[in-house]
Design a protein around this motif. Structure first.
Motif, short mmCIF file in Angstrom:
data_model
loop_
_atom_site.label_atom_id
_atom_site.label_comp_id
_atom_site.label_asym_id
_atom_site.label_seq_id
_atom_site.Cartn_x
_atom_site.Cartn_y
_atom_site.Cartn_z
N SER A 324 0.82 -1.22 0.00
CA SER A 324 0.00 0.00 0.00
C SER A 324 0.85 1.27 0.00
N ASP A 325 2.15 1.14 0.33
CA ASP A 325 3.04 2.30 0.32
C ASP A 325 3.52 2.64 -1.09
N VAL A 326 3.36 1.71 -2.02
CA VAL A 326 3.86 1.89 -3.39
C VAL A 326 2.81 2.66 -4.19
N LEU A 327 3.08 3.94 -4.40
CA LEU A 327 2.13 4.82 -5.10
C LEU A 327 2.86 5.52 -6.24
N PRO A 328 2.98 4.86 -7.39
CA PRO A 328 3.69 5.47 -8.52
C PRO A 328 3.11 6.83 -8.90
N ARG A 329 4.00 7.73 -9.25
CA ARG A 329 3.60 9.09 -9.59
C ARG A 329 4.39 9.57 -10.81
N GLY A 330 3.68 10.11 -11.80
CA GLY A 330 4.34 10.66 -12.97
C GLY A 330 4.87 9.60 -13.91
N HIS A 331 5.78 10.02 -14.77
CA HIS A 331 6.34 9.13 -15.79
C HIS A 331 7.85 9.34 -15.87
N ALA A 332 8.60 8.25 -15.99
CA ALA A 332 10.06 8.33 -16.07
C ALA A 332 10.56 7.58 -17.29
N ILE A 333 11.59 8.11 -17.92
CA ILE A 333 12.21 7.52 -19.12
C ILE A 333 13.72 7.45 -18.90
N GLU A 334 14.29 6.31 -19.26
CA GLU A 334 15.75 6.15 -19.20
C GLU A 334 16.29 5.90 -20.59
N CYS A 335 17.29 6.69 -21.00
CA CYS A 335 18.01 6.47 -22.25
C CYS A 335 19.37 5.89 -21.92
N ARG A 336 19.70 4.78 -22.53
CA ARG A 336 21.04 4.21 -22.36
C ARG A 336 21.98 4.87 -23.35
N ILE A 337 22.88 5.67 -22.84
CA ILE A 337 23.85 6.35 -23.69
C ILE A 337 25.05 5.41 -23.85
N ASN A 338 25.12 4.74 -24.99
CA ASN A 338 26.17 3.76 -25.24
C ASN A 338 27.26 4.32 -26.15
N ALA A 339 28.44 3.76 -26.05
CA ALA A 339 29.53 4.10 -26.96
C ALA A 339 29.37 3.26 -28.22
N GLU A 340 28.43 3.68 -29.06
CA GLU A 340 28.10 2.96 -30.28
C GLU A 340 27.75 3.97 -31.36
#
Length: 577
Positions: A324-340
């Motif tokens: 009940s403590d887990v209350l997701p809020r908003g939106h998050a995005i992760e970009c993997r910055i690779n050496a490619e």
């Protein structure tokens, strides 16, 4: 609580674990290869110990890591991700040595490490699995029979595989034998297990995973789901939470199944249940018994420090939260910055970072171990940094990602920043309707057209009006520059040699224009040498050039063979490619 934790890893995840330990007032022991001597994870640790041996192998040396933990008087080992993070032998060795392993019990890791056994366990717990075999398949004729049963395409997978290794997708019966042998070879090479199994290959599925936490007191919670469908070669490029356009009822069934599945086997620690979503159905894929690369997006939306919870669980503390403590809020995005280089099929780009400047914005987090002058080594994963951005809505998060990417300056090596900028502007991505093969099938042509962003040095040359200054700069570029020695460990005929090479670089007469440039080696020698850190060149008949540094995993021709255009000569591994 532990007094001292040895982090059996390198790079950004070693730095991340260090940060969590410091918050818990726990001292950190770093380990490092000779090539990693100047790395950030070494600099920030309380103490650091050198691993003896080849850079590409030392982080897999269980006996040496356990020995260093004892000598450093560490009472726990955190494996991070990759390397030995999901290795039951390391967990058992820790247990035998009286050192706590920050992760699940050895038997649980072993069970879930086998794709065959994990499918059986999850199926017994009522978690849907992709139609396929429960037991390993012994020959390609049996695979053909399964192909006829399920219909093509089918997926042949190494039982101990992961991250796309040991996976072959087969669309035609005539390709089964070659794919079967290839999956067996990769399973043996990378995981020491040549067993394979067969699944029905789902068309255009989404890759959705559930983050879970489970302690030793019977408490199991989920922290919501992540969408990891933006991939190439089965390696993730971008992750986000929550998954966009996911039916609420499907989400609830998926989250409940993940908790039910790990609870049924007595799982403890942080972990991730990965699934494929197709239409209104989901299917179990695997359980990652470790911290995930993409854990920060869940931390951003829930406010829960997953690494810290993982360490507390290992110390036998109860979870600090309930469901009940887990209350997701908003939106998050992760970009993997690779050496490619995305314009060259994401080929690895090792070398020296000449400029590194992170965006400084209130809704941005950067997880990285890079700095100005950092050497991107060919022995390890290509990940340079993780750009994590939060927004109140997905649209706001995307807009903020674009601003952060534009402000992120990395020079000296190619990076995936141009790709991520393109993806942020892609209409289908923005609509949230992509699938696991979208990047390779729909964006491939656009990736080939991407151009690296101009560096600050390039801009300075373009904007200057001083012709004499430009002339002097061009003259300086044309001069031979003696680089410092580069050190390699080379194995020849089962013997190891330490080699120091000092190059004389002349951009006017050679393509060796940066520290990651290749070195030529005759084919006759290549058949006898397994090398790391040195690749081959092509200047005349009898020599070949590799486009990247790496380790020769298999040679498919012999000295004196006649070869034709397009024929495979060898298999080269570098930075997970």
């Amino acid at each position: 609580m532990f007094k001292k934790v040895l982090v059996a890893n390198r790079g950004e995840i070693a730095v991340r674990v260090n940060q969590a330990c410091r918050e818990l007032d726990v001292k950190v022991v770093a380990i490092y290869s000779e090539a990693d001597r100047a790395s950030k994870h070494v600099q920030v640790a309380d103490e650091a110990w050198l691993l003896q041996g080849q850079p590409a192998r030392v982080y897999l040396d269980i006996a040496q890591i356990i020995d260093l933990a004892k000598r450093a008087q560490a009472d726990a080992i955190h494996p991070g991700y990759g390397f030995l993070a999901e290795n039951a032998q390391l967990a058992q060795a820790c247990q035998d040595a009286g050192v706590t392993f920050v992760g699940p019990q050895p038997d649980v890791i072993a069970k879930l490490g086998s794709k065959v056994e994990s499918r059986r366990l999850m199926g017994a717990a009522g978690v849907p699995v992709v139609p396929g075999t429960v037991d390993p398949v012994d020959d390609f004729l049996a695979v053909k029979q399964l192909g006829a049963k399920y219909g093509y395409p089918i997926a042949i997978k190494a039982a101990a595989g992961g991250g796309g290794r040991g996976l072959r997708v087969v669309s035609r019966e005539e390709d089964v034998e070659q794919a079967f042998v290839g999956a067996q070879r990769e399973g043996t090479s990378y995981f020491g297990n040549g067993q394979v199994y067969v699944e029905k290959y789902l068309d255009r599925p989404r890759h959705i995973e559930v983050q879970i936490l489970a302690d030793h007191h019977g408490h199991v919670v989920h922290l919501g789901e992540r969408d990891c469908s933006s991939q190439r070669r089965h390696q993730k490029l971008l992750e986000e939470s929550p998954a966009p356009n996911l039916d609420p009822s499907l989400r609830e069934r998926l989250l409940a199944a993940a908790v039910r599945g790990v609870s049924s086997i007595g799982y403890t620690s942080a972990g991730t249940v990965e699934c494929l979503v197709s239409g209104s159905d989901f299917y179990f894929l695997e359980v990652n018994t470790r911290i995930q690369v993409e854990h920060p997006v869940t931390e951003f939306t829930t406010g829960i420090d997953i690494v810290k919870e993982q360490i507390l669980i290992a110390a036998n503390e109860p979870l600090s939260i309930c469901q009940s403590d887990v209350l997701p809020r908003g939106h998050a995005i992760e970009c993997r910055i690779n050496a490619e280089d995305p314009s060259k099929n994401f080929i690895p780009s090792p070398g020296t970072i000449t400029k590194y400047c992170e965006p400084q914005m209130p809704w941005v987090r950067i997880d990285s171990a890079c700095y100005n002058g950092y050497q991107v080594l060919p022995f390890y994963d290509s990940l340079l940094a993780k750009l994590i951005v939060w927004g109140r809505t997905r649209d706001e998060a995307i807009a903020r990602v674009q601003l952060a990417l534009e402000a992120f300056e990395i020079e000296g090596v190619h990076t995936t920043i141009p790709f991520h900028l393109m993806l942020m502007g892609d209409s289908q991505f923005r609509s949230g309707n992509i699938y696991t093969t979208y990047v390779e099938s729909e964006l491939r042509a656009r990736c080939l057209e991407l151009k690296p962003r101009a560096s600050s040095a390039d801009i300075a040359v373009i904007t200057t009006q001083d012709k004499s200054t430009t002339a002097r700069a061009e003259h300086a570029k044309s001069q031979c520059v003696r680089k410092g020695p580069r050190k390699f460990e080379i194995e020849v005929n089962e013997r190891q040699f330490n080699v120091a090479v000092t190059e004389l670089l002349d951009p006017a007469h050679t393509k060796l224009a940066n520290p990651s440039a290749s070195t030529r080696l005759p084919v006759s020698q290549a058949t006898k040498t397994r090398q790391s850190g040195v690749s081959h060149g092509l200047n005349h008949s009898g020599e070949i050039r590799s486009a990247m540094h790496g380790i020769v995993k298999e040679i498919l021709v012999g000295e004196g063979d006649t070869v034709s255009c397009g024929q495979k000569l060898l298999i080269l591994e570098a930075m997970k490619m």
